[in-house]
Design a protein around this motif. Structure first.
Motif, PDB file in Angstrom:
ATOM      1  N   ASN A  28       0.810  -1.217   0.000  1.00 15.09           N
ATOM      2  CA  ASN A  28       0.000   0.000   0.000  1.00 15.09           C
ATOM      3  C   ASN A  28       0.854   1.282   0.000  1.00 15.09           C
ATOM      4  N   VAL A  29       1.899   1.287   0.820  1.00 16.84           N
ATOM      5  CA  VAL A  29       2.749   2.482   0.903  1.00 16.84           C
ATOM      6  C   VAL A  29       3.511   2.658  -0.410  1.00 16.84           C
ATOM      7  N   SER A  80       2.564  -6.663   6.041  1.00 15.74           N
ATOM      8  CA  SER A  80       1.706  -5.558   6.479  1.00 15.74           C
ATOM      9  C   SER A  80       0.593  -6.065   7.375  1.00 15.74           C
TER      10      SER A  80
END
Ligand code: NVA
Length: 309
Positions: free
Chosen positions: A157-158, A225
């Protein structure tokens, strides 16, 4: 009409630059109570330290009020359909900040709420992190276009939000990840479209040394994550050659910045002690979440009758 921030791609280059300018101004001069009387629901399906605290404090310092809603108390999509929660919250608050597993949950929230919805991390993106990070880079380097950010690790996501934001503002983006952990094709294609307009270069490789060479910023994140805890061991093996350490940083430019969104796993994706290295700006990154999100909240939640600088 309300504006949501579900993906970093909901903003254009000008809007990102304006948010950075506003954040810089508020960090230097302090933030006036521009959101006096405004309210924010902070609705989370996953744990948080920085995002929760920085949004709550941002609302407080802007004269408004943020109410945190934990996964247990709301039971989003379980105790109550997401669409109903969105319609109810819209009757009470002026904005919703949501941290979800699926991006679809955010789409449903935004589709059924009459107030702006801000993505505070989903499995697909973390736009508030990327915006704050661009602000930190701008502060440290004095500009963004032409700089090279090398992301070492999971195409998560990052990484997705950083790739898109870098390509929006004209920064080059290198990604080194093991086969099977690259950024998704959709994100890459969108990034390429932005890059064609801004002049950014994207380089994908499985070799962390190739990605790090001559970079201005070396960035990494956890290998597993939130929500991927069951895969942690498998991922530890897959990512074992992808640790950011002094050897890797030595290939980058001499004034390279080391960045990480935190929380970090010391001795895994980063060598022990790296957060304290003079090249590390991780705690500035954490602080800047507050300033950038203030700018974002003022932009999205302001009462149009009140004039905002
Ligand atoms: N990729 C991490 C980011 C945490 C800020 C996660 O989703 O857990």
């Amino acid at each position: 009409m309300k504006k949501d921030l579900l993906s970093i791609a909901d903003l254009n280059r000008k809007e990102i630059e304006h948010l950075i300018e506003q954040a810089l101004h508020m960090k230097k001069e302090g933030a006036p109570p521009l959101l006096s009387g405004r309210t924010l629901a902070i609705l989370f399906e996953k744990p948080s330290l920085r995002t929760k605290v920085s949004f709550e404090i941002a609302m407080y310092q802007l004269g408004g009020y943020g109410i945190y809603l934990s996964p247990e108390e709301v039971g989003l999509g379980k105790r109550e359909p997401v669409a109903d929660a969105a319609r109810v919250l819209s009757r009470y608050v002026d904005g919703i900040v949501a941290r979800t597993f699926s991006q679809e949950t955010l789409d449903i929230l935004a589709g059924h709420s009459s107030v702006p919805v801000i993505n505070a991390l989903s499995n697909l993106e973390h736009p508030c992190q990327a915006l704050s990070d661009l602000f930190t880079i701008y502060e440290k380097k004095g500009g963004l276009p032409g700089l090279t950010l090398a992301f070492i690790g999971d195409g998560n996501n990052v990484a997705n939000s950083l790739l898109l934001s870098a390509c929006l503002v004209g920064m080059n983006f290198h990604l080194a990840s093991p086969p099977g952990y690259e950024v998704k094709g959709e994100v890459l294609n969108q990034g390429k479209e932005f890059a064609a307009l801004s002049g950014s270069q994207i380089r994908l490789t499985s070799d962390p040394y190739e990605a790090a060479k001559d970079a201005d910023i070396i960035y990494t994140d956890v290998w597993a994550s939130m929500g991927q805890e069951a895969e942690a061991e498998k991922r530890r093996l897959a990512f074992s050659g992808y640790q950011v350490n002094n050897k890797l940083l030595g290939l980058a430019k001499r004034d390279v910045l080391f960045m990480h969104p935190l929380p970090a796993h010391h001795g895994e994706e980063i060598s022990a002690g790296l957060l304290d290295d003079p090249l590390s700006v991780v705690f500035d990154q954490a602080e800047n979440r507050l300033h950038l999100q203030k700018a974002l909240l003022v932009t999205l939640l302001s009462n149009p009758k009140v004039s905002v600088k």
